[in-house]
Motif scaffolding. Structure first.
Motif, PDB file in Angstrom:
ATOM      1  N   ALA A  21      -8.459   4.201   1.296  1.00  0.00           N
ATOM      2  CA  ALA A  21      -8.838   5.332   2.389  1.00  0.00           C
ATOM      3  C   ALA A  21      -9.907   4.705   3.133  1.00  0.00           C
ATOM      4  N   PRO A  22      -9.975   5.341   4.306  1.00  0.00           N
ATOM      5  CA  PRO A  22     -11.172   5.072   4.951  1.00  0.00           C
ATOM      6  C   PRO A  22     -12.664   5.094   4.134  1.00  0.00           C
ATOM      7  N   ALA A  23     -13.489   4.306   4.195  1.00  0.00           N
ATOM      8  CA  ALA A  23     -14.599   4.146   3.341  1.00  0.00           C
ATOM      9  C   ALA A  23     -14.510   3.817   2.162  1.00  0.00           C
ATOM     10  N   GLN A  24     -13.455   3.701   1.516  1.00  0.00           N
ATOM     11  CA  GLN A  24     -13.301   3.326  -0.003  1.00  0.00           C
ATOM     12  C   GLN A  24     -13.523   1.735   0.155  1.00  0.00           C
ATOM     13  N   ARG A  25     -13.676   0.919  -1.029  1.00  0.00           N
ATOM     14  CA  ARG A  25     -14.009  -0.082  -1.355  1.00  0.00           C
ATOM     15  C   ARG A  25     -13.055  -0.638  -2.722  1.00  0.00           C
ATOM     16  N   ALA A  26     -12.690  -1.800  -2.905  1.00  0.00           N
ATOM     17  CA  ALA A  26     -12.186  -2.104  -4.161  1.00  0.00           C
ATOM     18  C   ALA A  26     -12.442  -3.759  -4.369  1.00  0.00           C
ATOM     19  N   ASP A  27     -12.904  -4.226  -5.593  1.00  0.00           N
ATOM     20  CA  ASP A  27     -13.252  -5.271  -5.970  1.00  0.00           C
ATOM     21  C   ASP A  27     -12.229  -5.717  -6.819  1.00  0.00           C
ATOM     22  N   LEU A  28     -11.438  -6.929  -6.305  1.00  0.00           N
ATOM     23  CA  LEU A  28     -10.351  -7.511  -7.337  1.00  0.00           C
ATOM     24  C   LEU A  28     -10.745  -8.991  -7.593  1.00  0.00           C
ATOM     25  N   ILE A  29     -10.431  -9.421  -8.732  1.00  0.00           N
ATOM     26  CA  ILE A  29     -10.367 -10.734  -9.517  1.00  0.00           C
ATOM     27  C   ILE A  29      -8.879 -11.280  -9.180  1.00  0.00           C
ATOM     28  N   VAL A  30      -8.636 -12.404  -8.695  1.00  0.00           N
ATOM     29  CA  VAL A  30      -7.376 -12.804  -8.518  1.00  0.00           C
ATOM     30  C   VAL A  30      -7.349 -14.286  -8.771  1.00  0.00           C
ATOM     31  N   ASP A  31      -6.106 -14.587  -9.184  1.00  0.00           N
ATOM     32  CA  ASP A  31      -5.787 -16.074  -9.640  1.00  0.00           C
ATOM     33  C   ASP A  31      -4.729 -16.353  -8.528  1.00  0.00           C
ATOM     34  N   VAL A  32      -4.840 -17.682  -7.834  1.00  0.00           N
ATOM     35  CA  VAL A  32      -3.894 -18.248  -6.962  1.00  0.00           C
ATOM     36  C   VAL A  32      -2.726 -18.615  -7.871  1.00  0.00           C
ATOM     37  N   ILE A  33      -1.540 -18.233  -7.359  1.00  0.00           N
ATOM     38  CA  ILE A  33      -0.330 -18.791  -8.300  1.00  0.00           C
ATOM     39  C   ILE A  33       0.386 -19.422  -7.369  1.00  0.00           C
ATOM     40  N   ALA A  34       0.332 -19.331  -6.042  1.00  0.00           N
ATOM     41  CA  ALA A  34       1.212 -20.095  -5.069  1.00  0.00           C
ATOM     42  C   ALA A  34       1.149 -21.815  -5.232  1.00  0.00           C
ATOM     43  N   GLU A  35       2.206 -22.272  -5.175  1.00  0.00           N
ATOM     44  CA  GLU A  35       2.100 -23.579  -5.282  1.00  0.00           C
ATOM     45  C   GLU A  35       1.278 -24.318  -4.179  1.00  0.00           C
ATOM     46  N   PRO A  36       0.794 -25.340  -4.489  1.00  0.00           N
ATOM     47  CA  PRO A  36       0.334 -26.456  -3.286  1.00  0.00           C
ATOM     48  C   PRO A  36       1.202 -26.558  -2.150  1.00  0.00           C
ATOM     49  N   GLY A  37       0.764 -26.354  -0.812  1.00  0.00           N
ATOM     50  CA  GLY A  37       1.570 -26.607   0.297  1.00  0.00           C
ATOM     51  C   GLY A  37       2.150 -25.004   0.465  1.00  0.00           C
ATOM     52  N   GLY A  38       2.062 -24.118  -0.159  1.00  0.00           N
ATOM     53  CA  GLY A  38       2.483 -22.870   0.162  1.00  0.00           C
ATOM     54  C   GLY A  38       1.263 -21.846   0.599  1.00  0.00           C
ATOM     55  N   GLU A  39       1.583 -20.667   0.717  1.00  0.00           N
ATOM     56  CA  GLU A  39       0.914 -19.707   0.918  1.00  0.00           C
ATOM     57  C   GLU A  39       0.773 -18.454   0.140  1.00  0.00           C
ATOM     58  N   ALA A  40      -0.506 -17.848   0.168  1.00  0.00           N
ATOM     59  CA  ALA A  40      -0.637 -16.549  -0.718  1.00  0.00           C
ATOM     60  C   ALA A  40      -0.902 -15.302   0.312  1.00  0.00           C
ATOM     61  N   PHE A  41      -0.763 -14.268   0.050  1.00  0.00           N
ATOM     62  CA  PHE A  41      -1.172 -13.231   0.922  1.00  0.00           C
ATOM     63  C   PHE A  41      -1.786 -12.052   0.330  1.00  0.00           C
ATOM     64  N   LEU A  42      -2.794 -11.450   1.047  1.00  0.00           N
ATOM     65  CA  LEU A  42      -3.105  -9.950   0.603  1.00  0.00           C
ATOM     66  C   LEU A  42      -2.001  -9.386   1.797  1.00  0.00           C
ATOM     67  N   VAL A  43      -1.246  -8.261   1.332  1.00  0.00           N
ATOM     68  CA  VAL A  43      -0.216  -7.860   2.193  1.00  0.00           C
ATOM     69  C   VAL A  43      -0.520  -6.256   2.454  1.00  0.00           C
ATOM     70  N   ARG A  44      -0.300  -5.902   3.829  1.00  0.00           N
ATOM     71  CA  ARG A  44      -0.268  -4.452   4.050  1.00  0.00           C
ATOM     72  C   ARG A  44       0.879  -3.941   4.049  1.00  0.00           C
ATOM     73  N   GLN A  45       1.161  -2.827   3.334  1.00  0.00           N
ATOM     74  CA  GLN A  45       2.653  -2.223   3.397  1.00  0.00           C
ATOM     75  C   GLN A  45       2.695  -1.323   4.191  1.00  0.00           C
ATOM     76  N   GLU A  46       3.722  -1.416   5.141  1.00  0.00           N
ATOM     77  CA  GLU A  46       3.950  -0.330   6.422  1.00  0.00           C
ATOM     78  C   GLU A  46       5.170   0.452   5.956  1.00  0.00           C
ATOM     79  N   ARG A  47       5.641   1.356   6.597  1.00  0.00           N
ATOM     80  CA  ARG A  47       6.907   1.937   6.619  1.00  0.00           C
ATOM     81  C   ARG A  47       7.996   0.958   6.582  1.00  0.00           C
ATOM     82  N   ASP A  48       7.786  -0.044   7.708  1.00  0.00           N
ATOM     83  CA  ASP A  48       9.131  -0.975   8.235  1.00  0.00           C
ATOM     84  C   ASP A  48       8.911  -2.359   7.474  1.00  0.00           C
ATOM     85  N   GLY A  49       7.813  -2.171   6.509  1.00  0.00           N
ATOM     86  CA  GLY A  49       7.844  -3.540   5.626  1.00  0.00           C
ATOM     87  C   GLY A  49       6.652  -3.945   5.328  1.00  0.00           C
TER      88      GLY A  49
END
Length: 465
Positions: free
Chosen positions: A261-289
């Motif tokens: 929500a507005p003003a909130q924060r979050a700390d994540l620790i993430v591992d990259v699991i996508a293959e070299p030559g590919g892409e990884a994403f932080l995805v925003r979910q909307e009603r249309d995808g």
């Protein structure tokens, strides 16, 4: 008696306790790092559009990342080069009250051509942010915010970290400039000022490099006026480590959508699991995808295999809650807004019906009171525990922010949620929070959908002793 500078200095020499006041920029003072507000033309939109005129800290929006060690003192002189008065609120920091940056409650707004010295300790490690608190519904929407990172003495083992400040902007497509009406009654009475152009660190789609099996710490900040971000991972796997700067007792695998929500924060620790030559994403979910909020282009490998799951971040020294029976019980009843059914409330010290309230461009009430009341919601003794039942009788969600303290949500079964400073309360919900009032002063308690705060959703409490 008029308070002149000479009388002020004489009072200080006599030992009088006076609040800090804005000074002119030419006044002599000890050297202090400067945080200057100024107008900015930024390349926010694609090249076929003109640069967009924003307001900034130090010529940047987001403003410069401020990074200090836990226990250090943050010292900054706000120099105001804008055409309007402003202040800085250090969001989420359990701060000395005089440094909290709330005009009319903890300090005077700093007029154009003046300055104000902020100097305070940083008791808690974590992800925080700073932003304007004078007409924040406009000034934050113009770009006056930045990330504040307080580093723990023993940080987690990661390859690198990225601070991702999420925002949306309301842009006039005909001009490429910010839509100028910051006080639209529709925004105030509905969901707030929702933008039509979404950015991460000022970029429509932030692109970063990464390696397979690289471990990243992502610090997420929602700096928008009203947008609720719902986020997921693709090509990344990881753990939720902290919320609003406060570490979780146990890291939580991030398998579902993260709501910010507005003003909130979050700390994540993430591992990259996508293959070299590919892409990884932080995805925003909307009603249309789903949409890419940040893209990590994967090239090469950081290691042959993933590491073990991380341990918890070290806890911050927040005063623990006591037994439930010892707490002061308060209620915050939220009413009003479009489709809310509120018939009337107290406005400027007298009863008013909804037609009169809306005519003043006000729409919301706390406990039957529109806007900032003269009397506090409660006057609490230092060290007293308080439980606040927040009841949302409106048609919209509200991100409720407590200044100067962190709280825990108390479930119906008595279970305690993680420490937070901002809680999203959905329509029709009643949520209870608990905290120990251990920070003396007058503290704001408001909705961080900033147009809602400006149109009625503000109160305050006092901690004495």
């Amino acid at each position: 008696m008029t308070l002149t500078r000479r009388r002020l200095l004489a009072g200080m020499a006599a030992g009088a306790a006076l609040p800090a006041l804005p000074r002119t920029l030419g006044a002599a003072a000890a050297a202090m790092p400067v945080l200057r507000t100024e107008e900015l033309s930024a390349r926010l939109l694609p090249p076929e559009y003109p640069e967009t005129r924003l307001w900034s800290y130090a010529g940047r929006s987001p403003g410069p990342e401020l990074r200090l060690a836990q226990g250090a003192r943050l010292r900054r002189r706000l120099e105001n080069r804008l055409p309007a008065a402003t202040t800085v609120h250090w969001h989420g920091i359990r701060i000395d009250n005089a440094m909290d940056g709330v005009p009319g409650l903890t300090q005077d707004a700093v007029p154009p051509g003046a300055s104000f010295d902020y100097d305070f300790a940083l008791p808690d490690a974590g992800t925080y942010w700073y932003h304007a608190h004078e007409k924040s519904y406009e000034q934050v929407a113009r770009g006056l915010y930045g990330a504040l990172i307080v580093e723990e003495p023993d940080p987690p083992e990661v390859d690198r970290e990225e601070v991702l400040v999420l925002d949306d902007w309301r842009i006039d497509p005909a001009t490429g400039q910010l839509a100028a009406n910051f006080e639209m009654p529709h925004d105030r009475s509905h969901a707030g000022r929702i933008g039509n152009y979404i950015t991460t660190n000022g970029a429509q789609t932030l692109e970063l490099a990464a390696r397979r099996h690289e471990r990243l710490r992502l610090r997420l900040v929602n700096a928008s006026n009203a947008r609720i971000f719902r986020l997921g991972l693709m090509g990344l796997e990881g753990w939720l480590m902290a919320l609003d700067g406060m570490p979780l007792e146990t890291p939580a695998p991030l398998t579902a959508t993260l709501t910010l929500a507005p003003a909130q924060r979050a700390d994540l620790i993430v591992d990259v699991i996508a293959e070299p030559g590919g892409e990884a994403f932080l995805v925003r979910q909307e009603r249309d995808g789903g949409y890419a909020q940040a893209v990590f282009a994967v090239a090469g490998q950081a290691g042959a295999a993933r590491r073990d799951a991380p341990g918890a971040l070290p806890p911050n020294p927040v005063t623990a809650l006591k037994a439930p029976g010892t707490a002061r019980r308060l209620t915050l009843h939220m009413e009003g807004g479009a489709m809310g059914g509120m018939q009337g409330a107290m406005l400027n010290g007298r009863a008013a019906d909804m037609r009169e309230i809306a005519g003043a461009n006000q729409f919301w009430a706390f406990n039957g009171m529109v806007g900032m009341p003269d009397a506090p919601l409660a006057e609490l003794d230092r060290g007293e525990e308080v439980r606040v039942a927040i009841r949302n009788d409106t048609a919209f969600p509200h991100a409720m922010h407590v200044h100067g303290h962190h709280f825990r949500e108390i479930g119906a079964d008595g279970a305690r949620g993680p420490w937070r400073d901002t809680l999203l309360v959905d329509r029709g919900e009643t949520r209870e929070i608990g905290f120990v009032a251990d920070n003396p002063g007058d503290w704001l308690f408001h909705c961080h959908m900033l147009a809602h705060a400006a149109s009625g959703m503000m109160t305050w409490f006092r901690v004495t002793g």
